[in-house]
Design an enzyme around this catalytic site. Sequence first.
Site, short mmCIF file in Angstrom:
data_model
loop_
_atom_site.label_atom_id
_atom_site.label_comp_id
_atom_site.label_asym_id
_atom_site.label_seq_id
_atom_site.Cartn_x
_atom_site.Cartn_y
_atom_site.Cartn_z
N ARG A 1 0.81 -1.21 0.00
CA ARG A 1 0.00 0.00 0.00
C ARG A 1 0.85 1.27 0.00
O ARG A 1 0.60 2.19 -0.77
CB ARG A 1 -0.95 -0.02 1.21
N TYR B 1 -6.14 -2.02 -6.63
CA TYR B 1 -5.17 -2.95 -6.08
C TYR B 1 -4.84 -2.68 -4.63
O TYR B 1 -5.04 -1.60 -4.15
CB TYR B 1 -3.82 -2.82 -6.65
N GLU B 2 -4.23 -3.72 -4.02
CA GLU B 2 -3.77 -3.70 -2.62
C GLU B 2 -4.92 -3.42 -1.64
O GLU B 2 -4.75 -2.78 -0.61
CB GLU B 2 -2.66 -2.63 -2.41
N GLY B 3 -6.10 -3.94 -1.99
CA GLY B 3 -7.30 -3.66 -1.21
C GLY B 3 -7.95 -2.40 -1.75
O GLY B 3 -7.30 -1.37 -1.91
#
Length: 601
Positions: free
Chosen positions: A270, A408-410
């Site tokens: 993140r 992406y990345e949550g």
Amino acid sequence: MSEVTEKEIVRGGQFLIKETKSDDIFTPEDFSEEQEMMRDSVKEFIDREIWPNKDRFEKKDYAFTEESMRKAGELGFLGVAVPEEYGGLGMGFVSTMLVCDYISGATGSFSTAFGAHTGIGTMPITLYGTEEQKLKYVPKLASGEWFGAYCLTEPGAGSDANSGKTKAVLSEDGTHYKITGQKMWISNAGFCSVFIVFARIEDDKNITGFIVENHADNGITLGEEEHKLGIRASSTRQVFFNETKVPVENMLSERGNGFKIAMNALNVGRIKLAAACLDAQRRTISGAVKYANERVQFKTPIANFGAIRAKLAEMAASCYAGESAAYRAAKSIEDRINARVAAGESHQDAELKGVEEFAIECSILKVAVSEDIQNCSDEGIQIFGGMGFSEDTPMESAWRDARIARIYEGTNEINRMLSVGMLIKKAMKGHVDLLGPAMKVAEELMGIPSFDTPDYSELFAEEKEIIGKLKKAFLMVAGSAVQKYGPALDEHQQLLMAAADILIEIYMAESVILRTEKLAKSKGADAVKEQIAMAQLYLYHAVDLVNTKGKEGIASFAEGDEQRMMLMGLKRFTKYANLPNVVALRETIAAKIVDENGYPY
């Protein structure tokens, strides 16, 4: 570094309740000579190898992406974060952020391949692998001889990562596991040598991680390349495992530890994703300025028009704030890692715990900067007008590539809720004292406000006071919400999202104010008037957003006298004594950018 010193380093989330001094934060102006040399090397590589070949990436030249990755490996860029004993450069966290920042400016396709390989493809082995696993795999990954990919997402398991159906069954002789299942959206799948695969053993509560070598004769098949909105030359495929044999010694960490591996990998991903959006913003701004200076309408360059100058100023202010916050957090993480190493922890454990400590800031940055790059590229298209909509200009691909960053990345929605949820958990564990400050804010609301005229003669005196008041606004809203709903707060997602937006703006605005104050102290306020204007402009918008989201949150759970009291408090906490002249601030920023014909900071 002593244990005492380690404890004195700010903890994740403490920015909300502690006053941070400008001298105590790291800024891009603090890069060492070594870091500046690394930055210049990466920029030279991107300008030589990647930028001139943007059209090859847009035409889905996956082979060129792989070729470019090998060149990056030869230059050492793939091993910046890898310890020297495993073939890397062993540089600190700030330096790894710096490389991720500047290697990501030209195209999202290469940026994604780089991030997937160095982050979630290599890092889980570096941080969770046994010594034998690290010696076997990491040197090849650090050099670019091999590439890595990360197999977590499944058709039914996205944000709910621990719900995956992929199974790992131990063989009768106990020598290997047989993995069966389907993974999707796997970056680098088309040319990777090693997969990090997550699967469930029997009916375990949590998934387990495995290192799986990519051999077609071992039950591994790939779907066709996905045709995507952006990042077109990033190899993205489904991966199917059919009783794929994996030696038992290739289990990553312990059985059932896969969910923890996945979450910690996402924390690092993140903050590095935030870094990976920064040079894309700089290049987008510079491209927009150059076009605005060249494009003549009504017998004058459109860069002279106030409507265009306002856009350029807002784009620059957001980029400058993103830089400020990203490198502030990166140095906080690096300091925590170094302190733990000095206290006797292994680098492996120190980095895991150092990043985990600042998971709140990682989520904040992921949301803020991914949305800023989307807005920046959108305005870039608008400045280009009709030409911006054409594939013949770089704005169109910049906009498409930027869109994935919010997913992406949550997703940003997940990260918003995580940021507040993690903060509350830290408070419950006693790591961050939210209760005491929240009670003081409640008492302040019941008291009579001061009518004294404050002294705002020092630079940023009022701005820093406003930051303090914004923190009170968050404590008021979040504290009351926790008191009302308790553990059931998780069920009130829109309220959490509103609180998260307040939290995000506090960290971003404070970071840009502190960076600029530090810069003004060293160079003099007159020398950095444009940076001062960007900091003040960003804070102005932050105050406005806190007011809006605060009202939204308060109205969702408070009524009657309680609501009226909180709304009065919110008005007090978001009030300027001296409202800034936003038009003048934008003009100061734009004049410099237009004159320099690019983003100059």
